[in-house]
Scaffold this active site. Structure first.
Site, short mmCIF file in Angstrom:
data_model
loop_
_atom_site.label_atom_id
_atom_site.label_comp_id
_atom_site.label_asym_id
_atom_site.label_seq_id
_atom_site.Cartn_x
_atom_site.Cartn_y
_atom_site.Cartn_z
N LYS A 57 0.85 -1.21 0.00
CA LYS A 57 0.00 0.00 0.00
C LYS A 57 0.88 1.25 0.00
CE LYS A 57 -3.91 -2.38 1.98
NZ LYS A 57 -4.62 -2.91 3.14
N GLN A 101 -5.32 -1.89 9.29
CA GLN A 101 -5.12 -3.17 8.62
C GLN A 101 -5.76 -4.29 9.45
OE1 GLN A 101 -3.81 -3.53 5.55
NE2 GLN A 101 -4.17 -5.73 5.59
N ASP A 124 -11.54 2.54 3.70
CA ASP A 124 -11.92 1.13 3.54
C ASP A 124 -13.43 0.98 3.31
OD1 ASP A 124 -10.04 -0.95 3.54
OD2 ASP A 124 -9.64 -0.72 5.69
N1 GUN Z 1 -7.15 -7.16 5.40
C1 GUN Z 1 -7.49 -7.89 4.30
N2 GUN Z 1 -8.20 -7.15 3.43
C2 GUN Z 1 -8.31 -5.92 3.98
C3 GUN Z 1 -8.93 -4.72 3.54
O1 GUN Z 1 -9.53 -4.61 2.46
N3 GUN Z 1 -8.80 -3.66 4.39
C4 GUN Z 1 -8.17 -3.75 5.59
N4 GUN Z 1 -8.13 -2.67 6.36
N5 GUN Z 1 -7.59 -4.86 6.02
C5 GUN Z 1 -7.66 -5.94 5.21
#
Ligand code: GUN
Length: 306
Positions: A57, A101, A124
């Site tokens: 990211k 996350q 998100d």
């Molecule tokens: N862990 C796995 N997929 C995601 C996601 O789309 N967002 C977040 N914040 N954590 C994740």
């Protein structure tokens, strides 16, 4: 793979690169006005996959010109400490997107943390204000993986109205928001899950099949109507001959001959998820800037989103 079959492959990396290029153009225009979009990522604990995702990211944010900050917290951090970090980020006008996350360590109440994020910065799309808005068809910040799937579908199929979409899986992160987005695009939507009866028969009605169950190679040819477009959201790590291999929820070799188009794993939906996160960050940044300046959106540098 013959050339007919290779035409069916949806290149998620190329599609994601296109999104990042678009986002980077928006960021450049914003920076020219003295405004720098910023994304904050909160990472609690030592989950190795989460560390890889966060690194990716940050890399993509860099490519898009988005400023990123990572808050790494110990696995035994009390929930109060996580909430304090989020409160600080909510209050910081220089931070426009906040992502925590997942998964969080078991002692931390995930919902408590996600609901603490300012919905305007919730890139998100997991806050209940955004979830509710999505189900009502309002323009809100939308979960990144389903948003990426929609982009791949529209790129390949154009208009989706009237198509029968079957979503396999009902998670809050993918299945449910995916169904809401498909419904908003005027698809007829069926959601299958572990208690569904005769799922293959229902799935064989699908013009569009979204596999998001987290079960390696569950979806084989018996689930597919000839000509269906198949999107595989699964990222399953399996051990084989002492090595870890990534496989999707779709039995690729069995489904490829029937599908009109299919996403591979890896290289399909995965890259799109991160690209849409960058798009959401710029959307959130534009909206916050416009709100702060109370200026009409059309006068801003936000090209596609505001
Ligand atoms: N862990 C796995 N997929 C995601 C996601 O789309 N967002 C977040 N914040 N954590 C994740």
């Amino acid at each position: 793979m013959n050339s007919l079959d290779s035409d069916k492959l949806i290149d998620g990396k190329a599609a994601a690169a296109k999104v990042i290029t678009e986002v980077a153009a928006e960021v450049t225009a914003l920076k020219a006005e003295g405004f720098e979009p910023a994304l904050a990522v909160v990472l609690v604990g030592n989950d190795p996959a989460s560390h890889v995702y966060v690194r990716n990211k940050v890399l993509r944010a860099e490519q898009a010109g988005i400023h990123s900050l990572v808050f790494r917290m110990a696995a035994d951090s009390p929930v109060e400490a996580v909430l304090e970090v989020i409160a600080g980020l909510n209050a910081d006008p220089k931070v426009h997107g906040i992502l925590v996350q997942l998964p969080l360590p078991a002692h931390i109440d995930e919902q408590l943390v996600l609901q603490a994020i300012d919905p305007a910065k919730d890139v998100d799309g997991f806050h209940s204000d955004n979830v509710g808005g999505l189900s009502q068809g309002r323009p809100v910040l939308t979960p990144c993986t389903p948003a990426g799937c929609m982009r791949l579908l529209r790129d390949r199929l154009g208009e989706l109205s009237g198509k029968h979409a079957v979503v396999v899986g009902r998670s809050n992160i993918v299945g449910k928001p995916m169904a809401a987005l498909l419904l908003a695009a005027d698809c007829t939507v069926t959601v299958l899950h572990s208690r569904s009866r005769e799922p293959q028969a229902l799935s064989r009605q699908a013009d569009i099949l979204i596999a998001a169950v987290g079960r390696p190679a569950l979806i084989d040819a018996s689930w597919i109507k000839p000509g269906a477009m198949v999107i595989d959201v699964g990222i399953n790590r399996i051990e084989e001959h002492g090595r870890t291999r990534l496989v999707g929820d779709v039995d690729f070799a069995s489904v490829l001959p029937l599908a009109s188009a299919i996403t591979p794993v890896p290289g399909g939906v995965g890259p799109m998820t991160i690209a849409m996160l960058m798009q959401n960050t710029v959307t959130a940044a534009c909206q916050q800037r416009n709100q702060a300046a109370s200026e009409p959106a059309k006068e801003s540098a936000c090209l596609s989103t505001c």
